[in-house]
Design a protein around this motif. Structure first.
Motif, PDB file in Angstrom:
ATOM      1  N   THR A 122     -27.970  71.664  25.622  1.00  0.00           N
ATOM      2  CA  THR A 122     -27.987  70.619  26.655  1.00  0.00           C
ATOM      3  C   THR A 122     -28.723  71.069  27.910  1.00  0.00           C
ATOM      4  OG1 THR A 122     -25.744  71.336  27.023  1.00  0.00           O
ATOM      5  CG2 THR A 122     -26.033  69.115  26.229  1.00  0.00           C
ATOM      6  N   TRP A 123     -28.627  72.362  28.231  1.00  0.00           N
ATOM      7  CA  TRP A 123     -29.175  72.782  29.517  1.00  0.00           C
ATOM      8  C   TRP A 123     -30.599  73.284  29.428  1.00  0.00           C
ATOM      9  CZ3 TRP A 123     -27.167  72.497  34.431  1.00  0.00           C
ATOM     10  CH2 TRP A 123     -25.858  72.050  34.514  1.00  0.00           C
ATOM     11  N   TYR A 248     -16.735  72.758  46.530  1.00  0.00           N
ATOM     12  CA  TYR A 248     -18.104  72.260  46.434  1.00  0.00           C
ATOM     13  C   TYR A 248     -18.158  70.813  45.951  1.00  0.00           C
ATOM     14  CZ  TYR A 248     -22.981  71.994  44.909  1.00  0.00           C
ATOM     15  OH  TYR A 248     -24.287  71.613  44.717  1.00  0.00           O
ATOM     16  N   LYS A 266     -26.823  75.635  39.878  1.00  0.00           N
ATOM     17  CA  LYS A 266     -27.979  74.764  40.111  1.00  0.00           C
ATOM     18  C   LYS A 266     -28.452  74.797  41.552  1.00  0.00           C
ATOM     19  CE  LYS A 266     -28.989  70.614  38.203  1.00  0.00           C
ATOM     20  NZ  LYS A 266     -29.992  70.936  37.205  1.00  0.00           N
ATOM     21  N   ILE A 267     -27.553  75.023  42.494  1.00  0.00           N
ATOM     22  CA  ILE A 267     -28.010  74.957  43.876  1.00  0.00           C
ATOM     23  C   ILE A 267     -28.479  76.306  44.389  1.00  0.00           C
ATOM     24  CG2 ILE A 267     -26.599  73.008  44.545  1.00  0.00           C
ATOM     25  CD1 ILE A 267     -25.061  75.340  46.162  1.00  0.00           C
ATOM     26  N   GLU A 269     -30.863  78.910  45.278  1.00  0.00           N
ATOM     27  CA  GLU A 269     -32.295  78.774  45.508  1.00  0.00           C
ATOM     28  C   GLU A 269     -32.863  80.096  45.994  1.00  0.00           C
ATOM     29  OE1 GLU A 269     -33.362  75.819  48.326  1.00  0.00           O
ATOM     30  OE2 GLU A 269     -34.329  74.564  46.834  1.00  0.00           O
ATOM     31  N   GLU A 274     -36.773  78.721  40.838  1.00  0.00           N
ATOM     32  CA  GLU A 274     -36.366  77.386  41.257  1.00  0.00           C
ATOM     33  C   GLU A 274     -35.048  76.963  40.617  1.00  0.00           C
ATOM     34  OE1 GLU A 274     -38.298  73.451  42.724  1.00  0.00           O
ATOM     35  OE2 GLU A 274     -38.957  75.486  42.886  1.00  0.00           O
ATOM     36  N   ARG A 275     -34.895  77.291  39.330  1.00  0.00           N
ATOM     37  CA  ARG A 275     -33.706  76.864  38.603  1.00  0.00           C
ATOM     38  C   ARG A 275     -32.937  78.087  38.155  1.00  0.00           C
ATOM     39  NH1 ARG A 275     -34.939  72.840  40.175  1.00  0.00           N
ATOM     40  NH2 ARG A 275     -35.196  70.812  39.235  1.00  0.00           N
ATOM     41  N   GLU A 277     -29.969  78.297  37.029  1.00  0.00           N
ATOM     42  CA  GLU A 277     -29.036  78.145  35.905  1.00  0.00           C
ATOM     43  C   GLU A 277     -29.626  78.679  34.599  1.00  0.00           C
ATOM     44  OE1 GLU A 277     -30.264  75.581  37.620  1.00  0.00           O
ATOM     45  OE2 GLU A 277     -30.731  73.861  36.362  1.00  0.00           O
ATOM     46  N   PHE A 278     -30.958  78.643  34.465  1.00  0.00           N
ATOM     47  CA  PHE A 278     -31.562  79.172  33.240  1.00  0.00           C
ATOM     48  C   PHE A 278     -31.287  80.673  33.127  1.00  0.00           C
ATOM     49  CE2 PHE A 278     -35.025  75.685  33.195  1.00  0.00           C
ATOM     50  CZ  PHE A 278     -34.071  74.772  32.801  1.00  0.00           C
TER      51      PHE A 278
ATOM     52  N   GLY B  92     -39.062  68.193  36.281  1.00  0.00           N
ATOM     53  CA  GLY B  92     -38.281  69.347  36.748  1.00  0.00           C
ATOM     54  C   GLY B  92     -38.563  69.738  38.188  1.00  0.00           C
ATOM     55  N   LYS B  93     -39.760  69.410  38.677  1.00  0.00           N
ATOM     56  CA  LYS B  93     -40.109  69.786  40.044  1.00  0.00           C
ATOM     57  C   LYS B  93     -39.931  68.608  41.006  1.00  0.00           C
ATOM     58  CE  LYS B  93     -42.405  73.255  41.278  1.00  0.00           C
ATOM     59  NZ  LYS B  93     -41.917  74.337  42.136  1.00  0.00           N
ATOM     60  N   ASP B 118     -29.210  64.234  34.166  1.00  0.00           N
ATOM     61  CA  ASP B 118     -30.282  65.037  33.581  1.00  0.00           C
ATOM     62  C   ASP B 118     -30.227  66.460  34.130  1.00  0.00           C
ATOM     63  OD1 ASP B 118     -32.571  66.029  32.509  1.00  0.00           O
ATOM     64  OD2 ASP B 118     -33.682  64.162  32.730  1.00  0.00           O
ATOM     65  N   PRO B 119     -30.029  67.457  33.253  1.00  0.00           N
ATOM     66  CA  PRO B 119     -29.882  68.826  33.781  1.00  0.00           C
ATOM     67  C   PRO B 119     -31.147  69.355  34.446  1.00  0.00           C
ATOM     68  CG  PRO B 119     -30.026  68.850  31.385  1.00  0.00           C
ATOM     69  CD  PRO B 119     -29.920  67.421  31.793  1.00  0.00           C
ATOM     70  N   ILE B 120     -32.273  68.722  34.179  1.00  0.00           N
ATOM     71  CA  ILE B 120     -33.535  69.250  34.687  1.00  0.00           C
ATOM     72  C   ILE B 120     -33.702  68.960  36.186  1.00  0.00           C
ATOM     73  CG2 ILE B 120     -35.071  67.260  34.330  1.00  0.00           C
ATOM     74  CD1 ILE B 120     -35.884  70.649  32.915  1.00  0.00           C
ATOM     75  N   ILE B 121     -32.911  68.024  36.706  1.00  0.00           N
ATOM     76  CA  ILE B 121     -33.070  67.629  38.107  1.00  0.00           C
ATOM     77  C   ILE B 121     -32.271  68.557  39.019  1.00  0.00           C
ATOM     78  CG2 ILE B 121     -32.726  65.739  39.750  1.00  0.00           C
ATOM     79  CD1 ILE B 121     -34.044  64.133  37.865  1.00  0.00           C
ATOM     80  N   GLY B 122     -32.918  69.071  40.037  1.00  0.00           N
ATOM     81  CA  GLY B 122     -32.248  69.977  40.965  1.00  0.00           C
ATOM     82  C   GLY B 122     -31.249  69.243  41.833  1.00  0.00           C
ATOM     83  N   ARG B 123     -30.356  70.018  42.461  1.00  0.00           N
ATOM     84  CA  ARG B 123     -29.354  69.360  43.313  1.00  0.00           C
ATOM     85  C   ARG B 123     -29.820  69.255  44.757  1.00  0.00           C
ATOM     86  NH1 ARG B 123     -26.116  66.862  39.701  1.00  0.00           N
ATOM     87  NH2 ARG B 123     -28.086  66.986  38.663  1.00  0.00           N
ATOM     88  N   ASN B 124     -30.924  69.907  45.084  1.00  0.00           N
ATOM     89  CA  ASN B 124     -31.358  69.896  46.483  1.00  0.00           C
ATOM     90  C   ASN B 124     -32.454  68.883  46.742  1.00  0.00           C
ATOM     91  OD1 ASN B 124     -29.580  71.971  47.026  1.00  0.00           O
ATOM     92  ND2 ASN B 124     -31.069  73.532  46.482  1.00  0.00           N
TER      93      ASN B 124
END
Lengths: 370, 361
Positions: A122-123, A248, A266-267, A269, A274-275, A277-278, B92-93, B118-124
């Protein structure tokens, strides 16, 4: 694996295969911390809301108690679960119970394996070739389990050390969160707290493997405190994770989130990534692999002790079962059911520990008077 | 035996890398800004900007190509855009998602679901409501040195960090959207010929936009919403106009009385510099500054209370008073709270302290 065959009751493990008591800390902790921590926040908050961290403490205390019972069972027997079952319930019933226990541990393994692959699906890679990935992963796991108990212990140590730095990342959600969310403290009834504690106790499953690897501990007496430290450490990590997720997310928002811990990554940074979580998920493989290995080793050890067959054969057979089952379960709903079933059985196994204790005590009494 | 296994494992791991598709940056249409316009009750129009990176070593900004498509859902609209592109879309960006006012007024439910799921979308990432068409806003050319997405993102971000606009991003929006006793807000932007400007704040009731405030009131909202140490506010003082530069404002919410009849007190402390006085003859000495502070307090208090009363009339709670009550008193009941919210007494206490008056007196 190149050990001499021994009789079932009289269990003696050669000294060069033993681990020092200190490592019990890592064994217990690594086995408890698996895929559960990636998603437990949502489930425990369903019953007790944001008081659920208290339930975690209750659950942790209950586990300490059960751990004490497990040690009591083991100390008087000088064996493992197979010999205890045989002494207490006789050859057939005891054997049957041992097999059940082995299958239960296998089910735990399957749950961890399948859930983690679901996370990857999923991720990270929605198009992941599950059959191939599982095959590669199981080959690796077979190789590691074939390496024996000491190798797995080393893996557990590495996994704990690798996962610890991830705790620093909790700093990001703390910055974005609002501590007021966890107040007022205890706004729920005792029943709600306890039912949440029942859900949270599932995160602590895995310490019961001590029943299998106890004979591999050198000076088992001294390992007691390390086992308790291990459980305590798990509790602390769970409580920290839960509180940070609570500050949170808003309560209704958390209810929508499937993997709260990963969502927290996810947050994170950094200028160069950028991500996050990966990376987090990739690192988590190091947590999951020792977990699977230890469980698989314990599951295959029980039939080995009962039927005196080579453990590597058992590992191979169990790997095959895991492989087929992983491929068969391919929908989220099924995986969720698998988790629910494993959790339910896990709960009964925990309930069974005090029962076993009482039976064993009664049995010992009868034997002594005779 | 052992050697064979390790060889197998190594081979397995080597092949494992082939399990997933690889994406290279040049072969993807990387979307940084997406806009959504209202078409009719169940359709929306998506517009995206696709940067075109040149083959050579040419530095500078990439040119952008724009595509839009109409469909029932976000994913389907993206699919329709894909039909017109030579490269697959990557979101994703994504750093900015725009909705036009009409769409926001009809509810952003499916947008919220898409962005949250959608997991690809950032939270910021930033969200914003646009006055008028988002398509026109995205397709216009604003700057030679920046792409549109960078321009608008920069615009909103710097106003959050350095100026009067309250903090917002996808996570904050989702937090407020799902929370009990809290409603979300977003920036409201509009296009004026060759530029974009922040027009105000859009307030939501659940997923529907119901209210907006002009940018001039953003300062008042921000001092009530969060602690910050930037921003300026001007008021009339006697005949003159004076400007206060905020260097540190702190807000504390107090809940007075029990859950049955709650009362709120917002205690705001502002420290500031006076950095513009529109009358050269005015001497900024002790008593004058004291009376300036008083005037600031009075006028800010009146404006804040008026704003809260407007929120109460509209039954929206962007300040999250309900959420605060839930965190401080036991047995919070959402239904009851929603009934009493419009009549709950909310008082604002403001304490202004002018600590410096610049380098000329």
């Amino acid at each position: 694996m190149n050990k001499k065959r021994q009789s079932k009751i009289d269990l003696h493990v050669p000294e060069n295969l033993l681990v020092t008591p200190f490592f019990v800390f890592f064994l217990i902790h690594a086995m408890q911390l698996g895929v559960g921590i990636l998603s437990f926040e949502t489930y425990i908050a369903r019953d007790a809301g944001y008081d659920a961290w208290i339930s975690l403490l209750i659950a942790g205390a209950a586990i300490h108690l059960l751990l004490w019972i497990v040690y009591n069972i083991l100390q008087n027997s000088k064996g493992d679960i197979v010999s205890i079952h045989e002494e207490t319930f006789g050859k057939y019933i005891g054997g049957f119970l041992s097999i059940i226990f082995s299958l239960y541990v296998l089910l735990l393994t399957l749950t961890v394996l399948r859930t983690f692959i679901e996370v990857i699906q999923t991720w990270v890679f929605p198009q992941l070739n599950v059959w191939f990935f599982t095959l590669a992963l199981l080959l690796l796991i077979y190789y590691l389990v074939a390496g024996g108990f000491r190798l797995i212990t080393g893996l557990c140590l590495i996994s704990v050390l690798l996962a610890l730095p991830l705790l620093w990342l909790k700093f990001f959600p703390i910055q974005a969160g609002d501590i007021n969310n966890v107040f007022p403290i205890i706004d729920h009834t005792l029943v709600e707290l306890l039912s949440s504690a029942k859900t949270s106790i599932l995160g602590f499953l895995g310490f019961e493997l001590l029943l299998v690897f106890y004979p591999f501990i050198k000076n088992p007496e001294q390992s007691k405190k390390w086992a308790h430290y291990g459980v305590f450490f798990t509790t602390i990590i769970y409580v920290i994770s839960a509180i940070i997720a609570f500050i949170y997310f808003s309560e209704k928002q958390l209810d929508q989130v499937n993997w709260a811990t990963i969502s927290l990554w996810k947050i994170v940074e950094f200028p160069f990534v950028e991500r996050f979580e990966f990376i987090g998920i990739a690192l988590w493989l190091f947590v999951v692999i020792p977990n699977i290995c230890l469980a698989l080793w314990a599951a295959s050890r029980i039939p080995k002790r009962m039927f005196n067959i080579r453990q590597t054969y058992m590992v191979g057979i169990y790997c095959l079962i895991l492989y087929v089952a992983t491929i068969m379960l391919d929908e989220r709903q099924q995986i969720k059911e698998l988790n629910d079933i494993a959790n339910m059985i896990g709960f009964y196994v925990l309930m069974y520990i005090p029962v076993l204790f009482l039976f064993k005590k009664a049995r010992d009494k009868v034997r002594d008077t005779n | 035996m052992k050697n064979n296994i390790s060889v197998m494992v190594i081979i397995g791991i080597m092949f494992l890398t082939g399990c997933a598709e690889t994406y290279s940056v040049e072969d993807r249409a990387i979307i940084r800004v997406a806009g959504y316009d209202f078409v009719d009750e169940d359709r929306l129009k998506a517009t995206v900007a696709v940067p075109q990176y040149g083959r050579g070593e040419s530095s500078g900004t990439p040119t952008e190509k724009f595509q839009s498509a109409v469909d029932h859902s976000v994913k389907e609209a993206h699919e329709n855009i894909q039909r017109k592109l030579s490269k697959p879309i990557s979101i994703g960006k994504l750093e900015l998602s725009l909705f036009n006012e009409e769409l926001a007024k009809n509810g952003l439910k499916n947008m919220i679901d898409f962005l949250g799921r959608d997991p690809i979308i950032g939270r910021n990432i930033l969200l914003s409501v646009v006055k008028g068409e988002t398509q026109g806003l995205i397709e216009a050319k604003y700057s030679e040195s920046e792409t549109t997405s960078k321009y608008i993102t920069g615009l909103i971000k710097q106003n959050i960090n350095q100026s009067n606009f309250p903090e917002t991003n996808l996570h904050k929006f989702l937090y407020a959207y799902y929370a009990d006793g809290m409603d979300p807000f977003l920036p409201l932007i509009k296009r004026t010929d060759s530029q974009v400007e922040i027009d105000g704040i859009a307030f939501f009731d659940g997923a529907k936009m119901v209210h907006s405030l002009p940018y001039s009131e953003a300062f008042n909202f921000k001092i009530m919403k969060q602690d910050f140490n930037r921003g300026t506010k001007g008021i009339k003082y006697k005949e003159e106009h004076i400007v206060l530069e905020n260097i540190g404002s702190r807000v504390t919410y107090h809940v007075i009385d029990g859950i049955e009849h709650p009362k709120f007190l917002l205690d705001i402390k502002i420290k500031g510099f006076i950095n513009e006085v529109q009358n050269i003859n005015l001497m900024l000495n002790g008593p004058v500054i004291k009376s300036m502070e008083k005037d600031f307090e009075k006028s800010l208090q009146a404006q804040c209370i008026e704003m809260i009363e407007r929120f109460q009339e509209l039954k929206i709670d962007p300040l999250g008073l309900g959420n605060d009550l839930k965190n401080r008193r036991e047995h919070f009941d959402l239904k009851k709270w929603e009934d009493v919210y419009p009549t709950v007494p909310v008082d604002v206490k403001i304490d202004v302290e002018i600590i410096e008056t610049g380098i000329t007196s």
